[in-house]
Design a protein around this motif. Structure first.
Motif, short mmCIF file in Angstrom:
data_model
loop_
_atom_site.label_atom_id
_atom_site.label_comp_id
_atom_site.label_asym_id
_atom_site.label_seq_id
_atom_site.Cartn_x
_atom_site.Cartn_y
_atom_site.Cartn_z
N ARG A 39 2.27 2.83 17.00
CA ARG A 39 1.42 1.75 16.49
C ARG A 39 -0.03 2.21 16.55
N GLY A 40 -0.81 1.79 15.55
CA GLY A 40 -2.21 2.20 15.55
C GLY A 40 -2.97 1.56 14.42
N LEU A 45 -3.20 6.20 11.22
CA LEU A 45 -1.85 6.26 10.67
C LEU A 45 -1.85 6.90 9.28
N ALA A 46 -2.92 6.70 8.51
CA ALA A 46 -3.00 7.34 7.20
C ALA A 46 -3.09 8.86 7.35
N ILE A 62 3.93 3.10 6.53
CA ILE A 62 3.01 2.27 7.30
C ILE A 62 3.24 0.81 6.93
N VAL A 63 3.56 -0.01 7.94
CA VAL A 63 3.84 -1.42 7.69
C VAL A 63 3.09 -2.26 8.71
N ASP A 69 -3.38 -7.47 14.19
CA ASP A 69 -4.45 -6.47 14.01
C ASP A 69 -3.99 -5.04 14.30
N THR A 70 -2.76 -4.73 14.02
CA THR A 70 -2.29 -3.35 14.19
C THR A 70 -1.19 -3.08 13.19
N LEU A 71 -0.86 -1.81 13.03
CA LEU A 71 0.15 -1.38 12.06
C LEU A 71 1.19 -0.53 12.77
N ASP A 72 2.39 -0.47 12.18
CA ASP A 72 3.46 0.38 12.69
C ASP A 72 3.66 1.55 11.74
N TYR A 73 3.96 2.70 12.32
CA TYR A 73 4.36 3.85 11.51
C TYR A 73 5.85 4.08 11.72
#
Length: 295
Positions: A39-40, A45-46, A62-63, A69-73
């Motif tokens: 997560r980040g 993540l990009a 990336i979702v 306020d965070t994203l999962d890879y």
């Protein structure tokens, strides 16, 4: 029907995005057999996704995360183990880049004398890091040679000791009077000599085991070197690094190059000993891919 790959909610046909988490819907949950790697934030993540793509892991996605306020890879289960290894390489590279930028900032704000001192400290740190990596891994060939040398030394000491004891006990070598009848002394010395011989046999057997490992290791090295010659191009590696950080020049390219080379080798050859790979890249591959950097 459509399904959310994150929260597993079912939606009617025509809906493309999950109302709860914002993830892109899939036609079947079987298509979404992906696991969370990290997560980040979006920027990190990009960059990670670009790194994975360059290393051959194309299942990355990336979702939005369940947390705010965070994203999962996400990566597929098939790629998860390889992606985990590549992620460690990515984080090492990312950390090195942060250190490099911090050093550049410190140099920019320092006097000429202080800037020169900072550069020397950074070069010394890099050299120390390279030596430490080299000391971590010891090749099977070296282990074989060391065990053989130890075995012959132990054979020599033990054999000469037993010969000397026999010559003393038979009177061929005259001894002072206080040694005569000292059978306990000769018994202890004889036991030590036998122990040396036994240790020599153990070392020799270990050397034979390492000889087999050395043969496999040399075969692996040959395969790695052939693959690297055919697939790694310095210009391609530098082009990829420059796309991510155009400010990198000269010595600052060493760590990103090194880590990217290892990531691509790890992608092609799974389950490599990473200490072995560190040394192989430092000793063989880097100079082969970037011959202009050879001192």
């Amino acid at each position: 029907m459509a399904w959310c790959p994150i929260c597993k909610n079912e939606y009617r046909p025509g809906i493309k995005v999950c109302a709860d988490c914002g993830a892109t819907l899939v036609d079947s949950l079987e298509e979404s057999s992906k696991k969370i790697l990290i997560r980040g934030d979006k920027e990190i993540l990009a960059r990670l996704d670009e790194f994975m793509e360059a290393g051959g892991v194309s299942s990355g996605e990336i979702v939005p995360s369940e947390q705010e306020d965070t994203l999962d890879y996400l990566v597929s289960e098939e790629d998860f183990q390889r992606a985990s290894s590549m992620f460690q390489v990515f984080m090492n590279e990312h950390t090195n880049q942060l250190k490099q930028k911090a050093m550049e900032q410190a140099i920019a704000n320092a006097s000429p004398e202080e800037a020169e001192a900072i550069k020397k400290m950074a070069q010394a740190s890099m050299a120390t890091g390279n030596r430490q990596r080299h000391q971590v891994y010891e090749s099977s060939t070296k282990k074989m040679e060391e065990n053989k040398a130890s075995a012959w030394s132990l054979f020599l000491i033990g054999g000469l000791g037993i010969i000397a004891i026999v010559l003393c006990l038979t009177g061929i070598i005259p001894l002072p009077n206080f040694f005569k009848g000292a059978y306990l002394f000769f018994g202890v010395m004889g036991a030590l000599c036998v122990l040396f011989l036994v240790m020599g046999f153990v070392s020799f057997r270990s050397a034979k085991g390492f000889a087999k490992d050395a043969e496999s290791e040399n075969t692996l090295k040959a395969s790695l070197e052939t693959w690297c010659k055919e697939n790694l191009r310095g210009a391609d590696i530098d082009r990829y690094i420059k796309m991510r950080d155009p400010s990198l020049e000269g010595e600052s390219l060493f760590f990103p190059r090194n880590e990217l080379i290892k990531a691509r080798i790890n992608h092609q050859f799974m389950n490599l000993d990473q200490d072995f790979l560190d040394r192989f890249v430092d000793d063989v591959v880097y100079e082969m891919v970037f011959p202009e950097d050879k001192e």
